[in-house]
Write a protein that holds these residues in place. Sequence first.
Motif, short mmCIF file in Angstrom:
data_model
loop_
_atom_site.label_atom_id
_atom_site.label_comp_id
_atom_site.label_asym_id
_atom_site.label_seq_id
_atom_site.Cartn_x
_atom_site.Cartn_y
_atom_site.Cartn_z
N ARG A 69 0.84 -1.19 0.00
CA ARG A 69 0.00 0.00 0.00
C ARG A 69 0.88 1.24 0.00
NH1 ARG A 69 -5.10 -2.05 3.69
NH2 ARG A 69 -5.22 -4.08 2.65
N PHE A 70 0.66 2.08 -0.99
CA PHE A 70 1.44 3.30 -1.15
C PHE A 70 0.54 4.47 -0.75
CE2 PHE A 70 3.20 0.06 -3.80
CZ PHE A 70 4.57 0.29 -3.80
N VAL A 71 0.86 5.05 0.39
CA VAL A 71 0.00 6.06 1.01
C VAL A 71 0.70 7.41 0.98
CG1 VAL A 71 -1.28 6.69 3.10
CG2 VAL A 71 -0.95 4.27 2.51
N ARG A 72 -0.02 8.45 0.58
CA ARG A 72 0.56 9.79 0.54
C ARG A 72 -0.33 10.77 1.30
NH1 ARG A 72 1.36 11.17 -5.59
NH2 ARG A 72 1.40 13.31 -4.84
N GLU A 73 0.30 11.78 1.88
CA GLU A 73 -0.41 12.70 2.76
C GLU A 73 -1.45 13.53 2.02
OE1 GLU A 73 -0.21 12.74 6.00
OE2 GLU A 73 1.26 11.13 5.95
N ASP A 74 -1.22 13.82 0.75
CA ASP A 74 -2.13 14.70 0.01
C ASP A 74 -3.20 13.92 -0.76
OD1 ASP A 74 -0.46 13.58 -1.86
OD2 ASP A 74 -0.21 15.41 -3.04
N ALA A 75 -3.35 12.64 -0.49
CA ALA A 75 -4.28 11.82 -1.27
C ALA A 75 -5.72 12.27 -1.10
CB ALA A 75 -4.14 10.35 -0.86
N VAL A 76 -6.44 12.29 -2.22
CA VAL A 76 -7.87 12.60 -2.20
C VAL A 76 -8.70 11.38 -2.61
CG1 VAL A 76 -7.48 15.06 -2.63
CG2 VAL A 76 -7.83 13.49 -4.57
N ALA A 77 -8.02 10.30 -3.02
CA ALA A 77 -8.70 9.07 -3.42
C ALA A 77 -7.70 7.92 -3.32
CB ALA A 77 -9.25 9.18 -4.84
N THR A 78 -8.22 6.70 -3.38
CA THR A 78 -7.39 5.50 -3.37
C THR A 78 -7.67 4.68 -4.61
OG1 THR A 78 -7.30 5.42 -0.95
CG2 THR A 78 -6.87 3.36 -2.14
N ALA A 98 4.96 4.78 -11.28
CA ALA A 98 5.39 5.87 -12.15
C ALA A 98 4.20 6.50 -12.86
CB ALA A 98 6.41 5.36 -13.17
N VAL A 99 3.19 5.69 -13.16
CA VAL A 99 1.98 6.19 -13.80
C VAL A 99 1.22 7.14 -12.87
CG1 VAL A 99 -0.31 5.52 -14.66
CG2 VAL A 99 1.72 4.23 -15.35
N TYR A 100 1.21 6.80 -11.58
CA TYR A 100 0.36 7.52 -10.63
C TYR A 100 1.11 8.54 -9.76
CZ TYR A 100 -3.83 4.79 -11.53
OH TYR A 100 -4.95 4.25 -12.12
N ARG A 101 2.42 8.63 -9.86
CA ARG A 101 3.20 9.40 -8.90
C ARG A 101 2.85 10.89 -8.86
NH1 ARG A 101 9.15 8.33 -10.60
NH2 ARG A 101 9.48 9.15 -8.51
N ASP A 102 2.34 11.44 -9.96
CA ASP A 102 2.01 12.86 -10.00
C ASP A 102 0.55 13.13 -9.67
OD1 ASP A 102 4.63 13.56 -10.72
OD2 ASP A 102 4.19 13.25 -12.85
N LEU A 103 -0.18 12.10 -9.28
CA LEU A 103 -1.59 12.27 -8.95
C LEU A 103 -1.80 12.09 -7.45
CD1 LEU A 103 -3.19 10.18 -11.84
CD2 LEU A 103 -3.03 12.65 -11.69
N PRO A 104 -2.71 12.86 -6.85
CA PRO A 104 -2.91 12.78 -5.39
C PRO A 104 -3.78 11.59 -4.99
CG PRO A 104 -4.41 14.40 -6.31
CD PRO A 104 -3.57 13.89 -7.46
N VAL A 105 -3.24 10.39 -5.22
CA VAL A 105 -3.99 9.18 -4.88
C VAL A 105 -3.08 8.18 -4.17
CG1 VAL A 105 -5.63 9.40 -6.80
CG2 VAL A 105 -3.51 8.11 -7.14
N ASN A 106 -3.66 7.45 -3.23
CA ASN A 106 -3.00 6.27 -2.70
C ASN A 106 -3.12 5.16 -3.75
OD1 ASN A 106 -2.75 7.54 -0.07
ND2 ASN A 106 -4.92 7.06 0.23
N VAL A 107 -2.20 4.20 -3.71
CA VAL A 107 -2.26 3.07 -4.65
C VAL A 107 -2.07 1.78 -3.86
CG1 VAL A 107 -1.25 2.00 -6.69
CG2 VAL A 107 -1.30 4.51 -6.50
N ARG A 139 -11.60 -1.28 1.47
CA ARG A 139 -12.73 -0.39 1.83
C ARG A 139 -12.82 -0.21 3.34
NH1 ARG A 139 -15.59 3.45 -0.46
NH2 ARG A 139 -16.38 2.25 -2.20
N ALA A 140 -12.49 -1.24 4.09
CA ALA A 140 -12.61 -1.18 5.55
C ALA A 140 -11.37 -0.60 6.23
CB ALA A 140 -12.88 -2.58 6.11
N ASP A 141 -10.30 -0.38 5.49
CA ASP A 141 -9.04 0.09 6.08
C ASP A 141 -9.18 1.54 6.54
OD1 ASP A 141 -6.38 1.02 6.52
OD2 ASP A 141 -5.65 -0.63 5.30
N PRO A 142 -8.92 1.83 7.82
CA PRO A 142 -9.03 3.20 8.33
C PRO A 142 -8.13 4.19 7.59
CG PRO A 142 -8.86 1.64 10.14
CD PRO A 142 -8.58 0.88 8.89
N ALA A 143 -7.02 3.70 7.04
CA ALA A 143 -6.11 4.60 6.32
C ALA A 143 -6.76 5.23 5.10
CB ALA A 143 -4.85 3.84 5.91
#
Length: 294
Positions: A69-78, A98-107, A139-143
């Motif tokens: 799980r790749f979590v970022r502080e500015d994420a607005v979606a997963t 690399a595809v998602y690194r510039d987007l504010p999303v967790n992966v 979906r159930a993950d608090p993160a």
Amino acid sequence: MKRITRIACAVLAAVVVAGCTYRINESNIVIARSAPPVDLSVLHAEFPGYRIEPAAITTPDGNRLQSLRFVREDAVATVLYFGGNGYTVARFAPRTLAVYRDLPVNVVLVDHRGYGGSSGTPTVETLMADAGLVHAQVRADPAFAGMPLLLHGHSLGSFMAGHVAAERPVDGVILESSVTTTEDWTAHLRSQQRWWVRALVWRVLPDEGLARMGNSRAVAALDEPALFVVGADDDITPARFTRELFDIAPLAEDRKRLLVVPGRGHQDATDTDAFREAMAAFVEHVVGAAPPTG
């Protein structure tokens, strides 16, 4: 599905009985792959903007699915990503990130059952069941609480994404290099063979384990925003299948988008500025829509 055209070509070329019906079976589609352990130090160095969290998901039959799980502080979606046949986290995580690194999303990445660091024997049925289990865990993950959950599936993984989207609450779905039905796809395989093979093999059909698979039915039931992506030069799952899925989706024009990327094939349609721009707009649309279902 990366190797399917080569496999089908070799098998069909060996058929010598006129009027034969050849059946593609699960072993042609679902091919377990081993992989070395994930090197977290390399990922940390290459993607410092993420907090990287290894996780394990235990299936009801006692198998273990490896997840990162790749979590970022500015994420607005997963984004929950389902790779295609041959995808393992150890080998392909850098490419996906690399595809998602510039987007504010967790992966969230997961090795399919029997692939990479996950145990078990994969079949289409178990992969679909595992996909639902992984979705429920994420979906159930608090993160990830309080933000939209998007499913992205490539090739074989698009079947999993479509299956989950049809049965469980999600906030958006990205279907990449998908097909309408396995029957349509196996007919395409036959059409790519030389004339003398087509003369010998009148029909190519999926076996019972693959019959009626694909995303036609799932897409027909979509009620969440959808992004359909394919390379214009994809010879494994040609762009016409994705165009048909786009047309089938019963969504308003502002809730679905078709992206056919010029000069790209089966594996690299998302490794482009065109996809990153489309995905940025998709995330913005989903985040600005109604609050995520929970």
